[in-house]
Design a protein around this motif. Structure first.
Motif, mmCIF file in Angstrom:
data_model
loop_
_atom_site.group_PDB
_atom_site.id
_atom_site.type_symbol
_atom_site.label_atom_id
_atom_site.label_comp_id
_atom_site.label_asym_id
_atom_site.label_seq_id
_atom_site.Cartn_x
_atom_site.Cartn_y
_atom_site.Cartn_z
ATOM 1 N N ALA A 95 0.833 -1.207 0.000
ATOM 2 C CA ALA A 95 0.000 0.000 0.000
ATOM 3 C C ALA A 95 0.868 1.256 0.000
ATOM 4 C CB ALA A 95 -0.925 -0.009 1.214
ATOM 5 N N LYS A 96 1.960 1.220 0.753
ATOM 6 C CA LYS A 96 2.869 2.368 0.806
ATOM 7 C C LYS A 96 3.514 2.603 -0.557
ATOM 8 C CE LYS A 96 6.979 4.056 3.229
ATOM 9 N NZ LYS A 96 7.992 3.745 4.290
ATOM 10 N N TYR A 97 3.917 1.535 -1.216
ATOM 11 C CA TYR A 97 4.556 1.649 -2.530
ATOM 12 C C TYR A 97 3.577 2.217 -3.556
ATOM 13 C CZ TYR A 97 6.631 0.252 -6.984
ATOM 14 O OH TYR A 97 7.134 0.251 -8.255
ATOM 15 N N ASP A 104 0.093 0.955 -9.756
ATOM 16 C CA ASP A 104 -0.857 -0.032 -9.229
ATOM 17 C C ASP A 104 -0.353 -1.447 -9.518
ATOM 18 O OD1 ASP A 104 -3.090 -1.010 -7.976
ATOM 19 O OD2 ASP A 104 -4.368 -0.877 -9.763
ATOM 20 N N ILE A 105 0.775 -1.775 -8.952
ATOM 21 C CA ILE A 105 1.419 -3.065 -9.190
ATOM 22 C C ILE A 105 0.630 -4.190 -8.528
ATOM 23 C CG2 ILE A 105 2.887 -2.843 -7.136
ATOM 24 C CD1 ILE A 105 5.129 -4.211 -8.709
ATOM 25 N N GLN A 107 0.024 -7.574 -6.442
ATOM 26 C CA GLN A 107 0.714 -8.037 -5.242
ATOM 27 C C GLN A 107 1.788 -9.071 -5.567
ATOM 28 O OE1 GLN A 107 -1.660 -8.984 -1.778
ATOM 29 N NE2 GLN A 107 -0.215 -10.535 -1.075
ATOM 30 N N LYS A 108 1.475 -10.018 -6.416
ATOM 31 C CA LYS A 108 2.453 -11.062 -6.754
ATOM 32 C C LYS A 108 3.679 -10.473 -7.443
ATOM 33 C CE LYS A 108 -0.594 -15.090 -6.981
ATOM 34 N NZ LYS A 108 -1.095 -16.212 -7.818
ATOM 35 N N ASP A 109 3.479 -9.458 -8.274
ATOM 36 C CA ASP A 109 4.610 -8.825 -8.943
ATOM 37 C C ASP A 109 5.465 -8.040 -7.950
ATOM 38 O OD1 ASP A 109 3.756 -9.853 -11.362
ATOM 39 O OD2 ASP A 109 2.624 -8.049 -11.906
ATOM 40 N N PHE A 110 4.802 -7.386 -7.006
ATOM 41 C CA PHE A 110 5.530 -6.653 -5.970
ATOM 42 C C PHE A 110 6.350 -7.626 -5.121
ATOM 43 C CE2 PHE A 110 5.682 -4.985 -1.585
ATOM 44 C CZ PHE A 110 6.323 -3.762 -1.795
ATOM 45 N N GLU A 111 5.751 -8.719 -4.719
ATOM 46 C CA GLU A 111 6.455 -9.704 -3.899
ATOM 47 C C GLU A 111 7.632 -10.318 -4.652
ATOM 48 O OE1 GLU A 111 2.579 -11.097 -1.211
ATOM 49 O OE2 GLU A 111 3.147 -12.219 -3.022
ATOM 50 N N ALA A 112 7.417 -10.600 -5.931
ATOM 51 C CA ALA A 112 8.507 -11.170 -6.731
ATOM 52 C C ALA A 112 9.676 -10.206 -6.830
ATOM 53 C CB ALA A 112 7.992 -11.527 -8.125
ATOM 54 N N ARG A 113 9.389 -8.937 -6.980
ATOM 55 C CA ARG A 113 10.468 -7.957 -7.096
ATOM 56 C C ARG A 113 11.226 -7.818 -5.770
ATOM 57 N NH1 ARG A 113 10.313 -1.797 -9.613
ATOM 58 N NH2 ARG A 113 12.578 -1.521 -9.552
ATOM 59 N N VAL A 114 10.494 -7.867 -4.640
ATOM 60 C CA VAL A 114 11.144 -7.806 -3.333
ATOM 61 C C VAL A 114 12.107 -8.979 -3.165
ATOM 62 C CG1 VAL A 114 10.770 -8.004 -0.843
ATOM 63 C CG2 VAL A 114 9.312 -6.485 -2.197
ATOM 64 N N VAL A 115 11.685 -10.152 -3.598
ATOM 65 C CA VAL A 115 12.527 -11.346 -3.469
ATOM 66 C C VAL A 115 13.749 -11.256 -4.388
ATOM 67 C CG1 VAL A 115 12.625 -13.838 -3.882
ATOM 68 C CG2 VAL A 115 10.657 -12.832 -2.704
ATOM 69 N N GLU A 116 13.532 -10.780 -5.604
ATOM 70 C CA GLU A 116 14.597 -10.800 -6.609
ATOM 71 C C GLU A 116 15.570 -9.630 -6.498
ATOM 72 O OE1 GLU A 116 12.272 -10.761 -10.119
ATOM 73 O OE2 GLU A 116 11.473 -12.805 -9.816
#
Length: 324
Positions: A95-97, A104-105, A107-116
């Motif tokens: 939500a902050k991002y 409007d990314i 959630q799965k794409d945001f999580e993948a980017r955090v991991v990668e």
């Protein structure tokens, strides 16, 4: 076999029913709305290795345990959790991002980017000084850090009848920096002597009997300022009970009661269908039990593979939306 009528899970079912029927309607921070009761308590005897993991719906105890291990490492970034497949903390940094970037990314794409992307995770995956920071690195006035978990274990081992065996999360000076202020805020441990310390009439001589032999018993009171009874509380009970078993395991003590005390205890207005579904179900058998596969050198060295949850029989998962 435990009677379904007397099943300890009945405490939870009576609670959510009472909130929906008699709770005070309230406008909350999330604007979703709740019904709430103030000042409730539930108690669970965990002396036979039990874990109060609800059976009237599937509780993802694996995620709760991984979250606890994350707390105990002192972590405050969601990246290690996401690497373990745990997404329960994503909503707040996502939500902050979105607000900060207008992107409007998904959630799965945001999580993948955090991991990668470690740099991206450092900028957008951090939650501020949440639980792990306060438990392991509470800042003192001289700029040093206090490890509350290590301190609690030291007291349990060396001054077991102290009234100061507390792990506190509500650091007033740092609340504004947290993505979510602590809901389960305070953990207080209580040691009782073994039965060998009691006289024939059940009397107990107090702290002066500490020289007597026998295995002590460790209890935990967890105080929660704000309790989302449908999504949060089942997790919080699971996490707290794992912590109690781990602390006792490290201290070579038996486990006693887990006592949960909650201030604002609520059901969100969009969770009423979930409540109705759950209330239509009967608890299944007994609560599951914990089995440790090894005893690490310290409380901070446990791994997920060190735990086994035995006999967890449950009804199907019930979906409910998180209020952010």
């Amino acid at each position: 076999m435990l009677s379904v009528i007397n099943h300890p899970e009945r405490q939870y079912l009576r609670l959510i029913d009472n909130i929906v029927k008699n709770g005070s309607p309230r406008t909350d921070r999330t604007k979703v709305g709740t019904r709430a009761l103030f000042g409730v308590q539930c108690r669970f005897d965990l002396s036979d290795g039990e874990l109060p993991i609800l059976t009237t719906k599937k509780v993802l105890w694996q995620a709760a345990l991984k979250e606890l291990l994350w707390f105990l490492k002192g972590e405050t970034n969601i990246r290690p959790l996401l690497q373990e497949g745990v997404t329960i903390w994503t909503d707040w940094p996502l939500a902050k991002y979105r607000k900060a970037t207008g992107h409007d990314i998904a959630q799965k794409d945001f999580e993948a980017r955090v991991v990668e992307d470690e740099a991206f995770a450092s900028e957008w995956g951090d939650l501020g000084p949440v639980y792990g920071k306060q438990w392991r690195r509470w800042r003192d006035y001289e700029g040093g850090e206090i490890d509350q978990v290590a301190g609690a274990l030291n007291l349990i081992g060396h001054d077991p009848y102290s009234r100061r065996i507390i792990i506190e999360g509500w650091n007033v000076a740092e609340l504004s920096q947290m993505a979510l202020t602590p809901c389960h805020k305070s953990y207080q441990f209580f040691v009782t002597p073994s039965e060998e310390r009691y006289g024939a009439n059940g009397e107990y001589g107090g702290e002066h009997n500490a020289h007597l032999k026998g295995r002590k018993r460790l209890h935990l009171l967890m105080v929660q300022r704000s309790s989302d009874t449908i999504l949060g509380v089942p997790f919080n009970w699971t996490t707290s009970s794992f912590l109690l078993h781990m602390m006792a395991h490290q201290a070579d003590m038996d486990v006693g009661e887990f006592v949960w005390q909650s201030a604002d205890t609520h059901v969100y207005d969009n969770h009423h269908d979930a409540v109705a579904t759950q209330l239509a179900r009967e608890p299944k058998g007994e609560f599951p039990r914990i089995a440790f596969k090894r005893k690490p050198d310290d409380i901070f060295s446990y791994k997920f593979e060190d735990f086994e949850v035995v006999g967890y029989d449950h009804h199907p998962f019930i979906k409910a939306e998180v209020a952010v």
